[in-house]
Design a protein around this motif. Structure first.
Motif, PDB file in Angstrom:
ATOM      1  N   LYS A 120      -8.935 -13.854  -5.137  1.00 43.84           N
ATOM      2  CA  LYS A 120      -7.653 -13.166  -5.384  1.00 43.84           C
ATOM      3  C   LYS A 120      -7.871 -11.957  -6.297  1.00 43.84           C
ATOM      4  O   LYS A 120      -7.250 -10.911  -6.119  1.00 43.84           O
ATOM      5  CB  LYS A 120      -6.670 -14.154  -6.033  1.00 43.84           C
ATOM      6  N   THR A 160       6.886  -6.502  -2.456  1.00 43.54           N
ATOM      7  CA  THR A 160       5.514  -6.942  -2.740  1.00 43.54           C
ATOM      8  C   THR A 160       4.871  -6.108  -3.850  1.00 43.54           C
ATOM      9  O   THR A 160       3.973  -6.584  -4.532  1.00 43.54           O
ATOM     10  CB  THR A 160       4.633  -6.873  -1.475  1.00 43.54           C
ATOM     11  N   VAL A 161       5.332  -4.877  -4.028  1.00 50.11           N
ATOM     12  CA  VAL A 161       4.815  -4.059  -5.144  1.00 50.11           C
ATOM     13  C   VAL A 161       5.240  -4.686  -6.473  1.00 50.11           C
ATOM     14  O   VAL A 161       4.429  -4.827  -7.397  1.00 50.11           O
ATOM     15  CB  VAL A 161       5.320  -2.601  -5.061  1.00 50.11           C
ATOM     16  N   ASN A 197      -1.574   5.840  -2.083  1.00 52.01           N
ATOM     17  CA  ASN A 197      -2.655   4.865  -1.845  1.00 52.01           C
ATOM     18  C   ASN A 197      -2.652   3.730  -2.875  1.00 52.01           C
ATOM     19  O   ASN A 197      -2.974   2.595  -2.548  1.00 52.01           O
ATOM     20  CB  ASN A 197      -4.018   5.571  -1.873  1.00 52.01           C
ATOM     21  N   VAL A 198      -2.287   4.079  -4.116  1.00 53.20           N
ATOM     22  CA  VAL A 198      -2.227   3.046  -5.158  1.00 53.20           C
ATOM     23  C   VAL A 198      -1.080   2.081  -4.874  1.00 53.20           C
ATOM     24  O   VAL A 198      -1.236   0.856  -4.914  1.00 53.20           O
ATOM     25  CB  VAL A 198      -2.052   3.681  -6.551  1.00 53.20           C
ATOM     26  N   VAL A 199       0.078   2.653  -4.553  1.00 50.73           N
ATOM     27  CA  VAL A 199       1.262   1.812  -4.316  1.00 50.73           C
ATOM     28  C   VAL A 199       1.067   0.951  -3.062  1.00 50.73           C
ATOM     29  O   VAL A 199       1.417  -0.239  -3.045  1.00 50.73           O
ATOM     30  CB  VAL A 199       2.529   2.687  -4.210  1.00 50.73           C
ATOM     31  N   ARG A 242       5.951  -7.782  -7.025  1.00 53.22           N
ATOM     32  CA  ARG A 242       5.224  -9.042  -7.222  1.00 53.22           C
ATOM     33  C   ARG A 242       3.807  -8.765  -7.714  1.00 53.22           C
ATOM     34  O   ARG A 242       3.294  -9.465  -8.590  1.00 53.22           O
ATOM     35  CB  ARG A 242       5.204  -9.857  -5.922  1.00 53.22           C
ATOM     36  N   ALA A 243       3.179  -7.737  -7.162  1.00 57.00           N
ATOM     37  CA  ALA A 243       1.831  -7.388  -7.618  1.00 57.00           C
ATOM     38  C   ALA A 243       1.864  -6.941  -9.083  1.00 57.00           C
ATOM     39  O   ALA A 243       0.999  -7.310  -9.878  1.00 57.00           O
ATOM     40  CB  ALA A 243       1.236  -6.293  -6.739  1.00 57.00           C
ATOM     41  N   LEU A 244       2.891  -6.161  -9.449  1.00 53.29           N
ATOM     42  CA  LEU A 244       2.980  -5.646 -10.821  1.00 53.29           C
ATOM     43  C   LEU A 244       3.223  -6.764 -11.828  1.00 53.29           C
ATOM     44  O   LEU A 244       2.888  -6.621 -13.008  1.00 53.29           O
ATOM     45  CB  LEU A 244       4.092  -4.601 -10.930  1.00 53.29           C
ATOM     46  N   TRP A 270      -1.321 -12.123  -1.524  1.00 56.18           N
ATOM     47  CA  TRP A 270      -1.742 -13.064  -2.568  1.00 56.18           C
ATOM     48  C   TRP A 270      -0.623 -13.576  -3.458  1.00 56.18           C
ATOM     49  O   TRP A 270      -0.894 -14.380  -4.360  1.00 56.18           O
ATOM     50  CB  TRP A 270      -2.812 -12.408  -3.454  1.00 56.18           C
ATOM     51  N   THR A 271       0.615 -13.122  -3.321  1.00 59.94           N
ATOM     52  CA  THR A 271       1.674 -13.602  -4.233  1.00 59.94           C
ATOM     53  C   THR A 271       2.854 -14.159  -3.445  1.00 59.94           C
ATOM     54  O   THR A 271       2.945 -13.962  -2.258  1.00 59.94           O
ATOM     55  CB  THR A 271       2.188 -12.482  -5.151  1.00 59.94           C
ATOM     56  N   ARG A 299       7.214   4.182  -5.965  1.00 59.09           N
ATOM     57  CA  ARG A 299       7.526   3.441  -4.723  1.00 59.09           C
ATOM     58  C   ARG A 299       8.773   4.019  -4.058  1.00 59.09           C
ATOM     59  O   ARG A 299       8.785   4.312  -2.854  1.00 59.09           O
ATOM     60  CB  ARG A 299       7.754   1.954  -5.054  1.00 59.09           C
ATOM     61  N   ALA A 328      -8.287   2.762  -5.642  1.00 59.42           N
ATOM     62  CA  ALA A 328      -7.288   3.803  -5.344  1.00 59.42           C
ATOM     63  C   ALA A 328      -6.940   4.587  -6.615  1.00 59.42           C
ATOM     64  O   ALA A 328      -6.796   5.816  -6.586  1.00 59.42           O
ATOM     65  CB  ALA A 328      -6.031   3.177  -4.727  1.00 59.42           C
ATOM     66  N   THR A 370       5.618   2.864 -11.734  1.00 61.96           N
ATOM     67  CA  THR A 370       5.117   2.514 -10.401  1.00 61.96           C
ATOM     68  C   THR A 370       6.278   2.296  -9.425  1.00 61.96           C
ATOM     69  O   THR A 370       6.213   2.702  -8.260  1.00 61.96           O
ATOM     70  CB  THR A 370       4.234   1.248 -10.481  1.00 61.96           C
ATOM     71  N   VAL A 424      -6.807  -1.758  -5.338  1.00 62.35           N
ATOM     72  CA  VAL A 424      -5.876  -1.078  -6.247  1.00 62.35           C
ATOM     73  C   VAL A 424      -6.671  -0.244  -7.263  1.00 62.35           C
ATOM     74  O   VAL A 424      -6.364   0.932  -7.497  1.00 62.35           O
ATOM     75  CB  VAL A 424      -4.979  -2.098  -6.993  1.00 62.35           C
ATOM     76  N   ALA A 473      -1.797  -0.101  -1.878  1.00 59.38           N
ATOM     77  CA  ALA A 473      -2.780  -1.149  -2.198  1.00 59.38           C
ATOM     78  C   ALA A 473      -2.101  -2.289  -2.964  1.00 59.38           C
ATOM     79  O   ALA A 473      -2.372  -3.467  -2.714  1.00 59.38           O
ATOM     80  CB  ALA A 473      -3.937  -0.560  -3.012  1.00 59.38           C
ATOM     81  N   LEU A 474      -1.189  -1.940  -3.889  1.00 62.11           N
ATOM     82  CA  LEU A 474      -0.428  -2.967  -4.613  1.00 62.11           C
ATOM     83  C   LEU A 474       0.425  -3.780  -3.648  1.00 62.11           C
ATOM     84  O   LEU A 474       0.493  -5.012  -3.730  1.00 62.11           O
ATOM     85  CB  LEU A 474       0.485  -2.317  -5.662  1.00 62.11           C
ATOM     86  N   ALA A 475       1.087  -3.088  -2.713  1.00 59.72           N
ATOM     87  CA  ALA A 475       1.980  -3.770  -1.758  1.00 59.72           C
ATOM     88  C   ALA A 475       1.188  -4.738  -0.879  1.00 59.72           C
ATOM     89  O   ALA A 475       1.623  -5.877  -0.632  1.00 59.72           O
ATOM     90  CB  ALA A 475       2.709  -2.737  -0.896  1.00 59.72           C
ATOM     91  N   GLU A 476       0.029  -4.290  -0.411  1.00 61.07           N
ATOM     92  CA  GLU A 476      -0.786  -5.153   0.457  1.00 61.07           C
ATOM     93  C   GLU A 476      -1.273  -6.383  -0.301  1.00 61.07           C
ATOM     94  O   GLU A 476      -1.242  -7.501   0.217  1.00 61.07           O
ATOM     95  CB  GLU A 476      -2.006  -4.376   0.973  1.00 61.07           C
ATOM     96  N   TRP A 477      -1.735  -6.157  -1.533  1.00 58.48           N
ATOM     97  CA  TRP A 477      -2.213  -7.290  -2.320  1.00 58.48           C
ATOM     98  C   TRP A 477      -1.061  -8.256  -2.616  1.00 58.48           C
ATOM     99  O   TRP A 477      -1.218  -9.474  -2.493  1.00 58.48           O
ATOM    100  CB  TRP A 477      -2.847  -6.802  -3.628  1.00 58.48           C
ATOM    101  N   GLY A 478       0.086  -7.704  -2.986  1.00 61.61           N
ATOM    102  CA  GLY A 478       1.251  -8.552  -3.275  1.00 61.61           C
ATOM    103  C   GLY A 478       1.665  -9.375  -2.076  1.00 61.61           C
ATOM    104  O   GLY A 478       2.052 -10.543  -2.196  1.00 61.61           O
ATOM    105  N   ALA A 479       1.567  -8.769  -0.880  1.00 67.60           N
ATOM    106  CA  ALA A 479       1.957  -9.478   0.338  1.00 67.60           C
ATOM    107  C   ALA A 479       0.973 -10.608   0.646  1.00 67.60           C
ATOM    108  O   ALA A 479       1.363 -11.684   1.101  1.00 67.60           O
ATOM    109  CB  ALA A 479       2.024  -8.501   1.517  1.00 67.60           C
TER     110      ALA A 479
END
Lengths: 107, 107
Positions: B88, B14-15, A94-96, B17-19, A106-107, A32, B98, A28, B95, A98-104
């Protein structure tokens, strides 16, 4: 490969099929980096802190075999090797993202 | 925990962190199942072909600790244990969707 094996190796679930290609942290993170543009092996190795050259080679070879990445060798001395996403690879953006947005958020 | 350690454990990207939360095939497939609704342990085990009870327990515990899943034990005989996504966790739907879209189009 017999037909039963083929069915077994291609799960009905599209999430499972996608995970067969991009399972794992390093894969992943390679995506990125390549979403930002073409990269040389050494550039990826520098960016991906902690990855071993063997793991990076293996992951790139897997992605190439899956049609996600193209590898171009320029006949220079020393040889230059560049990795670029294919259309199939860029579609994983789109997968990456979505991960970035969620990480920003929620983490 | 000292400050340096804290910085080291929370990557800027953020990617990454999500991973740290949803790395791995099983975790993603657990999310896929729970996005469809609350599930019991046994239901997840049946759906996730090939997962060992220990791995399923470990992954669910990780997700609970990360605030992605809640675990509710009903005081019945035998006890009923249900797993549900938190806000959350539901936010990770983007994700999984996607991945599903990419898998459907490219695999």
């Amino acid at each position: 490969m017999n037909f039963d094996k083929q069915i077994q190796e291609r799960p009905e679930c599209t999430v499972e099929r996608a995970l067969a290609v991009i399972d794992g942290k390093w894969t992943t993170l390679i995506l990125r980096d390549l979403l930002a543009g073409t990269r040389r092996f050494g550039e990826l190795r520098t960016s991906l802190t902690g990855i071993s050259p063997k793991t990076l080679t293996d992951r790139l070879r897997d992605l190439e075999r899956q049609g996600v990445v193209t590898r171009v060798v320029f006949p220079e001395i020393p040889p230059r090797v560049e990795y670029t996403l294919t259309d199939k690879g860029r579609a994983l953006g789109n997968v990456v993202y979505a991960l970035a947005e969620w990480g920003a958020e929620w983490t």
